[in-house]
Design a protein around this motif. Structure first.
Motif, short mmCIF file in Angstrom:
data_model
loop_
_atom_site.label_atom_id
_atom_site.label_comp_id
_atom_site.label_asym_id
_atom_site.label_seq_id
_atom_site.Cartn_x
_atom_site.Cartn_y
_atom_site.Cartn_z
N ALA A 266 1.60 7.94 3.20
CA ALA A 266 1.61 6.75 3.41
C ALA A 266 0.50 6.15 2.32
CB ALA A 266 0.84 6.39 5.06
N GLU A 267 -0.73 6.94 2.02
CA GLU A 267 -1.51 6.32 0.85
C GLU A 267 -1.00 6.33 -0.49
OE1 GLU A 267 -4.69 9.01 1.54
OE2 GLU A 267 -5.08 8.19 3.67
N LEU A 268 0.18 7.34 -0.64
CA LEU A 268 0.78 7.39 -1.97
C LEU A 268 1.48 6.09 -2.34
CD1 LEU A 268 1.67 11.24 -2.24
CD2 LEU A 268 -0.14 9.99 -3.07
N PHE A 269 2.26 5.69 -1.25
CA PHE A 269 3.11 4.62 -1.16
C PHE A 269 2.30 3.17 -1.18
CE2 PHE A 269 6.41 7.78 0.20
CZ PHE A 269 7.14 7.56 -1.00
N ASP A 333 1.00 -4.69 -8.49
CA ASP A 333 2.23 -3.74 -7.98
C ASP A 333 1.74 -2.33 -7.47
OD1 ASP A 333 3.68 -5.93 -8.73
OD2 ASP A 333 4.15 -5.10 -10.86
N TYR A 334 2.51 -1.95 -6.62
CA TYR A 334 2.51 -0.66 -6.29
C TYR A 334 2.85 0.38 -7.58
CZ TYR A 334 2.90 -2.13 -1.47
OH TYR A 334 2.59 -3.03 -0.29
N ASN A 342 10.08 -2.17 1.49
CA ASN A 342 9.95 -1.39 2.59
C ASN A 342 9.25 -0.07 2.47
OD1 ASN A 342 10.22 -0.08 5.19
ND2 ASN A 342 12.15 -0.93 5.52
N ARG A 343 8.07 0.00 2.44
CA ARG A 343 7.31 1.08 2.29
C ARG A 343 7.34 2.27 3.27
NH1 ARG A 343 7.02 0.27 -2.80
NH2 ARG A 343 5.48 1.91 -3.17
N THR A 348 9.13 7.58 4.97
CA THR A 348 10.27 8.35 6.32
C THR A 348 10.92 9.52 5.48
OG1 THR A 348 10.22 6.62 7.66
CG2 THR A 348 11.75 8.28 8.02
N TYR A 349 11.30 8.99 4.41
CA TYR A 349 12.47 10.11 3.78
C TYR A 349 11.84 11.05 2.66
CZ TYR A 349 16.08 7.64 6.58
OH TYR A 349 16.96 7.10 7.45
#
Length: 422
Positions: A266-269, A333-334, A342-343, A348-349
């Motif tokens: 979650a932190e990476l995204f 930006d990410y 949709n992070r 999830t995948y």
């Protein structure tokens, strides 16, 4: 033809699916229940007066909205009348297994929970828990139980024993077996500790099976071999008649970022370019919000965030340069897949994509995306090697309250920290 029960906003009244075990009223538009209308019911949620935040729930008999409102009001009066409530306490507390499960799922989802008491559990955990509870329900139904009359107190040592035997015969992994038993054990803990049910937690008697250690790291060879097979060729996974492309252009960069930062998915995204801290125009560390801890502590205001400080070691710097650090410096930006809004879907995948490509290496063992976090922490520990405090008898006290992790990150960068040797 109606696909759902009529609903108008009425505080404490929801439409609930007995099949999904989820509320499907207007607050949950994202939950697109596809089960038939006969699986839906009206559900009442009422706070008990002078009890803090305790509440009572009830599946209503009404199938018509107006009748449901009347039934809800009657139920609310029962609960709010102290004398009547004391007389009918046992009656109001759900005694059936299906109602207890419904109440527990509300609890997991923070339904009607005061802000400061919310748990913010991961959706993956809630989903797996619901699956495990449903499996137990399916088991007892096959054994002849009638859900409309089956009580929580009916779950005794004999039932638990037969269910454990059933799980063992499925030949699932020890991890899966333990997960299913723990789900039932935690459910009963909730009933006993949170809802004051006079039950024995018969699940505590189950001996959990031994599991493989979780402290698994990924070798340098496996890591670079994996990077070499992550491509768009031969990336189709076929399950039955369904085909799915498991390649994503960002997967290789994500794998590197995971390995070179050690942070949770979650932190990476959630990482953005403006989280990188520079000194003398040199990137030193990434100030990444610790999402897990912030959720646990209800920290949703940036000024209250707890952060992790990821040193920009040699490998991480190489990756950031590959991703155009100079161009993106201080940008909002990410870092990974900035074009995808949709992070949650990415998170999830990601693990499934990683596992698919690792299987291509045809090792006699498996590795998962999460093992790169163990790899990083192992190397970090070997590199820093600080487990002695001259000020406290317990190093954990020093680590938690006194060490400035930003300074540690700077020192790691200065001394050439790497996850994989050159």
């Amino acid at each position: 033809m109606k696909t759902s029960l009529e609903y108008k906003y009425f505080p404490g009244l929801t439409v609930y699916c007995n099949q999904c075990n989820l509320s499907i009223h207007h607050k949950n538009k994202g939950n697109k229940c596809k089960h038939p209308i006969n699986k839906q019911v009206y559900k009442a949620i009422v706070r008990i007066p002078n009890s803090g935040y305790d509440r009572k729930t009830k599946i209503l008999k009404a199938r018509d909205y107006n009748e449901a409102v009347k039934e809800f009001i009657d139920f609310k009066e029962q609960v709010k009348n102290p004398v009547l409530y004391q007389q009918s306490d046992k009656k109001l507390k759900p005694q059936l297994l299906k109602d207890g499960i419904a109440m527990y799922i509300d609890y997991l989802q923070d339904e009607g929970t005061p802000h400061h008491m919310k748990k913010h559990l991961e959706q993956s955990y809630i989903k797996s828990t619901i699956t495990f509870l449903k499996e137990f329900v399916g088991f007892i139904v096959k054994k002849g139980a009638k859900l409309n009359t089956y009580k929580l107190e009916s779950i005794n040592d004999s039932v638990v024993g037969k269910y454990c035997e059933f799980l063992e015969k499925k030949n699932g992994s020890n991890y899966t077996y333990n997960g299913k038993v723990k789900a039932m054990r935690t459910f009963f803990n909730y009933l006993i500790d949170n809802e004051d049910y006079k039950l024995r937690n018969v699940w505590k008697k189950v001996n959990l099976k031994s599991e493989k250690p979780t402290d698994i790291s990924i070798s340098k060879k496996d890591f670079f071999d994996l990077l070499s097979v992550i491509n768009s060729e031969d990336a189709i996974l076929q399950t039955g008649k369904t085909k799915r492309n498991m390649y994503r252009p960002w997967l290789k960069d994500l794998t590197k970022l995971k390995a070179f930062s050690g942070r949770r998915n979650a932190e990476l995204f959630a990482m953005k370019w403006n989280m990188i801290h520079f000194e003398d125009d040199v990137p030193i560390y990434i100030q990444s919000p610790n999402i897990k801890i912030n959720k646990q502590q209800n920290n949703f205001d940036k000024k209250d965030y707890q952060y992790s400080f990821v040193p920009v070691g040699e490998e991480l710097l190489e990756l950031l340069n590959e991703l155009s650090l100079e161009t993106n410096k201080d940008g909002s930006d990410y870092i990974i897949a900035p074009e995808i809004e949709n992070r949650v879907t990415l998170e999830t995948y990601a693990s499934r994509y990683f596992t698919f490509f690792f299987k291509k290496l045809k090792r006699k063992y498996t590795r998962q995306l999460k093992h790169l976090r163990q790899t990083y922490i192992t190397r970090e520990d070997l590199f820093v090697n600080r487990k002695i405090s001259m000020q406290h008898s317990n190093y954990r006290t020093t680590s938690k309250h006194y060490i400035d992790k930003r300074e540690i990150a700077k020192e790691m960068v200065k001394n050439g920290f790497r996850v994989f040797d050159k």
